[in-house]
Design an enzyme around this catalytic site. Structure first.
Site, PDB file in Angstrom:
ATOM      1  N   GLN A 186       7.639  -8.373  -9.128  1.00  0.00           N
ATOM      2  CA  GLN A 186       8.724  -7.959  -9.220  1.00  0.00           C
ATOM      3  C   GLN A 186       8.928  -6.509  -8.472  1.00  0.00           C
ATOM      4  O   GLN A 186      10.082  -6.176  -8.194  1.00  0.00           O
ATOM      5  CB  GLN A 186       8.513  -7.485 -10.871  1.00  0.00           C
ATOM      6  CG  GLN A 186       9.858  -6.999 -11.276  1.00  0.00           C
ATOM      7  CD  GLN A 186       9.652  -7.003 -12.787  1.00  0.00           C
ATOM      8  OE1 GLN A 186       9.397  -6.457 -13.386  1.00  0.00           O
ATOM      9  NE2 GLN A 186      10.413  -8.275 -13.482  1.00  0.00           N
TER      10      GLN A 186
ATOM     11  N   GLU B  80       8.095 -12.682 -12.998  1.00  0.00           N
ATOM     12  CA  GLU B  80       8.444 -12.231 -14.322  1.00  0.00           C
ATOM     13  C   GLU B  80       9.785 -11.792 -14.388  1.00  0.00           C
ATOM     14  O   GLU B  80      10.602 -11.142 -13.298  1.00  0.00           O
ATOM     15  CB  GLU B  80       7.745 -10.672 -14.059  1.00  0.00           C
ATOM     16  CG  GLU B  80       6.062 -11.035 -14.095  1.00  0.00           C
ATOM     17  CD  GLU B  80       5.466  -9.441 -13.600  1.00  0.00           C
ATOM     18  OE1 GLU B  80       5.882  -8.558 -13.325  1.00  0.00           O
ATOM     19  OE2 GLU B  80       4.137  -9.942 -13.156  1.00  0.00           O
TER      20      GLU B  80
ATOM     21  N   ASP C 208       5.348  -2.334  -5.156  1.00  0.00           N
ATOM     22  CA  ASP C 208       3.988  -1.457  -5.655  1.00  0.00           C
ATOM     23  C   ASP C 208       3.142  -2.233  -6.435  1.00  0.00           C
ATOM     24  O   ASP C 208       1.956  -2.209  -6.303  1.00  0.00           O
ATOM     25  CB  ASP C 208       4.727  -0.510  -6.592  1.00  0.00           C
ATOM     26  CG  ASP C 208       5.701   0.250  -5.816  1.00  0.00           C
ATOM     27  OD1 ASP C 208       5.580   1.670  -5.734  1.00  0.00           O
ATOM     28  OD2 ASP C 208       6.913  -0.175  -5.742  1.00  0.00           O
ATOM     29  N   TYR C 209       3.601  -3.335  -7.143  1.00  0.00           N
ATOM     30  CA  TYR C 209       2.737  -4.246  -8.054  1.00  0.00           C
ATOM     31  C   TYR C 209       2.139  -5.488  -7.054  1.00  0.00           C
ATOM     32  O   TYR C 209       1.275  -6.166  -7.886  1.00  0.00           O
ATOM     33  CB  TYR C 209       3.471  -4.675  -9.028  1.00  0.00           C
ATOM     34  CG  TYR C 209       4.220  -3.781  -9.778  1.00  0.00           C
ATOM     35  CD1 TYR C 209       3.416  -2.375  -9.935  1.00  0.00           C
ATOM     36  CD2 TYR C 209       5.654  -3.629 -10.436  1.00  0.00           C
ATOM     37  CE1 TYR C 209       3.935  -1.424 -10.650  1.00  0.00           C
ATOM     38  CE2 TYR C 209       6.047  -2.528 -10.972  1.00  0.00           C
ATOM     39  CZ  TYR C 209       5.399  -1.577 -10.927  1.00  0.00           C
ATOM     40  OH  TYR C 209       6.049  -0.312 -11.468  1.00  0.00           O
ATOM     41  N   ILE C 210       2.409  -5.619  -5.834  1.00  0.00           N
ATOM     42  CA  ILE C 210       1.791  -6.541  -5.017  1.00  0.00           C
ATOM     43  C   ILE C 210       0.364  -6.311  -4.917  1.00  0.00           C
ATOM     44  O   ILE C 210      -0.576  -7.313  -4.684  1.00  0.00           O
ATOM     45  CB  ILE C 210       2.536  -6.700  -3.815  1.00  0.00           C
ATOM     46  CG1 ILE C 210       2.562  -8.310  -3.189  1.00  0.00           C
ATOM     47  CG2 ILE C 210       1.879  -5.775  -2.592  1.00  0.00           C
ATOM     48  CD1 ILE C 210       3.497  -8.376  -2.204  1.00  0.00           C
TER      49      ILE C 210
ATOM     50  N   GLU D 136       0.403 -11.037 -11.817  1.00  0.00           N
ATOM     51  CA  GLU D 136       0.683 -10.986 -10.177  1.00  0.00           C
ATOM     52  C   GLU D 136      -0.435 -11.887  -9.624  1.00  0.00           C
ATOM     53  O   GLU D 136       0.236 -12.695  -8.636  1.00  0.00           O
ATOM     54  CB  GLU D 136       0.965  -9.644  -9.657  1.00  0.00           C
ATOM     55  CG  GLU D 136       2.162  -8.853 -10.129  1.00  0.00           C
ATOM     56  CD  GLU D 136       2.214  -8.300 -11.291  1.00  0.00           C
ATOM     57  OE1 GLU D 136       0.955  -8.135 -11.903  1.00  0.00           O
ATOM     58  OE2 GLU D 136       3.154  -7.804 -11.743  1.00  0.00           O
TER      59      GLU D 136
ATOM     60  N   HIS E 229       7.933   2.815  -8.140  1.00  0.00           N
ATOM     61  CA  HIS E 229       9.004   1.848  -8.006  1.00  0.00           C
ATOM     62  C   HIS E 229       9.644   2.340  -6.723  1.00  0.00           C
ATOM     63  O   HIS E 229      10.825   1.945  -6.454  1.00  0.00           O
ATOM     64  CB  HIS E 229       9.992   2.205  -9.180  1.00  0.00           C
ATOM     65  CG  HIS E 229       9.463   1.589 -10.367  1.00  0.00           C
ATOM     66  ND1 HIS E 229       8.808   2.449 -11.086  1.00  0.00           N
ATOM     67  CD2 HIS E 229       9.653   0.402 -11.044  1.00  0.00           C
ATOM     68  CE1 HIS E 229       8.485   1.701 -12.263  1.00  0.00           C
ATOM     69  NE2 HIS E 229       8.941   0.436 -11.983  1.00  0.00           N
TER      70      HIS E 229
END
Ligand SMILES: Cc1ncc(C[n+]2csc(CCOP(=O)(O)OP(=O)(O)O)c2C)c(N)n1
Length: 808
Positions: free
Chosen positions: A552, A499, A555-557, A530, A597
């Site tokens: 990105q 992203e 946390d978003y993994i 993701e 974040h």
């Protein structure tokens, strides 16, 4: 049939020039496959195998699909695909039975060496030394996983690789993987599994990327017991897939075909069209195969009579694809019914013969080990005062007609317990043979978790960074950018995406300007997706490319964690070294601001991705060193950069593209004799600051940046430090009992550090909740300088209260 869907015809299309022999051969293959399912189920019910799931009811679709599957193509499918694999010649019936019996030998079950469940297909993409085979001369299958729809993300990359091989001139010479991107990636999925989010994310990504995938949905109306009415809106996938339908004459979207799964000529024609468009024009397609059945029910662990009505079961018998295929062959006058009967009888016998051979091949080495155990135990019992007990042990083993290896180990243990007070050569022989068996089984079940090839990341030689008087001081992001600039220039297989990675050069500018320099296919933006960013990377890596996939924020993994854990991390192990996907996952975390974040849920990750390397560099130079190492290796890894490090200045090494950092080797970043503090990532700065304060009160802390969580301290540097200081503290930002507990276990138990402790080992971690927002939220949520100082001081106070009196 909806107007906008491509309609298929019922008659055999003359332009396909199918010979009667070919059609009958297809029928016989489908028939044999059905026999495999019937016999396989019997093997489970009679106790020879533990569980069975089969492809009955889906045979005709698969023989039709196999007709267009060319060398170089890839499959990403699931457990119903036995007929396809037989038709492609990529799994034999004997191998299928071997897997059913869990025959743990790669010669017998080349897909998984008995490690996965039955009907988990894969072809061997690697030579025994770990190097790639020539994929363009083989029909390839990526390795199956059980979670429904998890085969879809990797399909994105398997298909997209063809586009890259076609459109990037510098990749044209990699003919081992592609001939001008003419390869199609074939996906298969069950109707109910399309209710998974991953299915939709993958379809969307395939459409956006114009990736030549042909996806078949086997629609038998159910997902185990739950009917389509409870799986999807309007109960009809083709209807809801309509929005994806390509407008004729454009390249935007996918072709959606709806075809009856028992209608051989219609299927043949559908696949012919779909594959042709995908292969030549890179137009993806979905083939929705309807009116399929499941003659034996979902698997061996349930009975469909419990959830299907009598009417439905009758309909399934009537519409059984084999029955329909047979009727059609006879109607076409291709063969007389009695000749077909005779062929079926031959095929039944063939399958039974193969089953027998597979069972004997599975059982015979175990029986041989059993006989040796019996011989050694009998030897031990001769002249023993425990002869009675020992004879019973060996007799119990002798009585088993089909022992498993566990029975042998149990017998050995029972014998050794019985003879525990009698040292003898026979007992030593049994002990020695037990270690030999353990070593063999270690190899059998635990090899290849990591690369065993000369390209293992652990084999990459260390090259130190070189600095000179002219090495500039630059921002952290510029260090990363310089590293990737060299990597992209050096190797056309390196493809970066994620992203905001393309035009923007990532949100922290690690790829700033590199899209303009190397083009939109080398450095690309992706949608916010993701799981399929990761899948895209896995598929590309399986086809010889070197993806650098960006998530990105750490946390978003979590959106990709299932694919990381189930697919990427297990791939090499679950194929016993038959496949590899050297994916580099790049992300950033630990510290920025607020709840989503600044995550640092490292224990959650490291415990779920064993099979990957997990690296936590403290600055961007260290990160660059890891990237340089990984780009020379053949293994997957996750690199977590420190989020607040991009705007901190670092000296740029003169050899930014060449220097390497070794895996699993911590670094002492401050020497001291009183206490060892092990940490990593953003905490290095905090701990270093605390060490300055500690030194003012006379405490010299030795600070070790662990750098690499998987693998962890392979040379036992932490133990050496502990031997000197006799005190140890582990610090990180994870939750209490998270990665600090992991590090503690590695050193105290794994390295035997407990014998060197003069004080209790301590951990300092973040709070059990997520980090609160703002500077103060961060301060009271994560370890801070004061906390590190006080914890270490108290430790010293416990050891020597007179010298270190409490003053706070
Ligand atoms: C993520 C996940 N959830 C649940 C399951 C258990 N499960 C295995 S197969 C299945 C139903 C799949 O149905 P469908 O996609 O229609 O395929 P079919 O078996 O009918 O060919 C379920 C729920 C699983 N394997 N993975």
């Amino acid at each position: 049939m909806e107007d906008s869907l491509v309609e298929t015809k019922a008659d055999i299309p003359t332009h396909l020039s199918l010979t009667p022999q070919e059609i009958i051969q297809d029928y016989r293959l489908a028939y044999q496959s059905r026999q495999v399912s019937l016999v396989g189920r019997r093997e489970v019910l009679s106790g020879k195998a533990k569980f069975g799931i089969f492809g009955d009811g889906k045979e005709v679709v698969q023989v039709a699909l196999a007709k267009v599957f060319q060398p170089g193509d890839f499959r990403s499918g699931y457990y119903r695909d036995q007929t396809l694999m037989f038709a492609l010649g990529e799994t034999t019936i004997q191998e299928f039975f071997a897997q059913l019996y869990a025959h743990a030998d790669v010669e017998a079950d080349p897909a998984t060496a008995g490690r996965a469940m039955n009907a988990h297909f894969a072809t061997r993409l690697l030579n025994p030394d770990g190097s790639w085979k020539d994929q363009t001369s083989m029909r390839n299958s990526s390795a199956d996983v059980s979670p429904t729809a998890a085969q879809m993300p990797r399909l994105v990359g398997l298909a997209y690789a063809s586009r890259l091989y076609r459109e990037l001139d510098d990749l044209k010479s990699f003919t081992q993987f592609s001939h001008n991107g003419t390869e199609v990636a074939f996906g298969t999925i069950g109707n109910a599994s399309t209710a998974e989010g991953m299915f939709w994310e993958s379809i969307n990504a395939i459409g956006v990327l114009r990736a030549p995938a042909v996806i078949t949905i086997y629609d038998d109306g159910y997902g185990i017991s739950v009917p389509n009415e409870q799986q999807m809106v309007k109960h009809d996938l083709s209807l809801i897939l309509k929005g994806f339908q390509r407008v004729p004459g454009t390249c935007d979207g996918l072709d959606v075909y709806k075809v009856k799964g028992w209608d051989y000529p219609a299927l043949v024609e559908t696949y012919h069209k779909a594959a042709e468009e995908a292969r030549c024009e890179h137009i993806p397609a979905i083939v929705h195969a309807i009116e399929l059945t499941q003659p034996q029910g979902h698997s061996t662990s349930g009975s469909q009579e419990r959830y299907k009505s009598k009417e439905r079961l009758e309909w399934e018998q009537e519409f059984d694809c084999l029955k329909k295929f047979r009727e059609w062959i006879i109607r076409q006058g291709l063969v007389a019914p009695d000749v077909l009967d005779q062929m079926e009888e031959e095929d039944r016998q063939t399958v039974e013969g193969i089953r027998k051979a597979a069972w004997e091949a599975y059982l015979s080495p175990i029986q041989q080990d059993g006989r040796e155990a019996i011989r050694l135990i009998d030897e031990l019992s001769r002249g023993s005062t425990h002869a009675g007990e020992l004879t019973q042990v060996s007799q119990k083993l002798r009585d088993l007609s089909a022992p498993v290896r566990r029975d042998i180990m149990v017998a050995i243990r029972e014998a050794l317990v019985a003879a525990r007070d009698e040292a003898s050569p026979a007992r030593s022989a049994l002990i020695e043979w037990k270690s030999h068996l353990n070593a063999a089984n270690e190899q059998r079940y635990s090899s290849h978790q990591y690369s065993q090839s000369p390209q293992s990341a652990l084999e990459v030689p260390e090259v130190r960074p070189i600095y000179s008087a002219t090495s500039p001081l630059v921002y952290g992001f510029e260090v990363i950018k310089a590293c990737f600039d060299v990597a992209l220039g050096r190797d056309p297989r390196v493809i970066a995406f994620g992203e905001d990675v393309g035009k923007l050069g990532d949100v922290n500018q690690g790829f700033k300007g590199l899209q303009a320099k190397y083009g939109e296919l080398r450095v690309s933006d992706t949608g916010v997706r993701e799981a399929t960013i990761l899948g895209q990377a896995i598929g590309m890596a399986l086809r010889g490319l070197r993806p650098v996939a960006e998530i990105q924020y750490l946390d978003y993994i979590l959106y990709a964690l299932q694919i990381l854990s189930d697919d990427l991390a297990t791939l090499h192990w679950r194929t016993q070294g038959g496949q590899k996907a050297p994916v580099i996952v790049r992300t950033r975390g630990h510290r920025l601001e607020g709840i989503w974040h600044s995550g640092s849920m490292m224990a959650g990750i490291i415990h779920m991705v064993r099979g990957m390397h997990v690296l936590v560099p403290r600055n961007m130079t260290q990160a660059a060193g890891f990237y340089n190492t990984l780009l020379q290796a053949d293994e997957p890894a996750l690199v977590v950069e420190v989020l607040n490090g991009y705007r901190i200045k670092e000296q740029l090494p003169d050899n930014i593209g060449e220097f390497t950092l070794p895996m699993g080797v911590p670094e002492v970043i401050r020497e001291g004799a009183d206490v060892t503090i092990a940490t990593y990532g953003a905490c290095c700065r905090i701990v270093m600051e605390a060490a300055e304060v500690l030194s003012k009160v006379g405490i010299q802390a030795e600070i070790i940046d662990v750098r690499s969580l998987l693998p962890f301290d392979i040379h036992r540097l932490l133990l050496q430090s502990l031997q000197k200081t006799n005190r140890i503290v582990f610090v990180d930002e994870d939750v209490p009992g998270g990665t600090t507990a992991y590090m503690l276990q590695q050193v105290i138990e794994g390295q035997g550090g407990y014998t060197w402790l003069d004080s209790e080992p301590r951990t300092i971690s973040g709070k059990p909740h997520r980090p609160a927002y703002g500077s103060d939220g961060d301060y009271w949520s994560k370890p801070n300088v004061e906390q590190v100082f006080e914890t270490v001081y108290r430790l010293m106070n416990d050891a020597d209260p007179a010298r270190y009196p409490l003053f706070f």
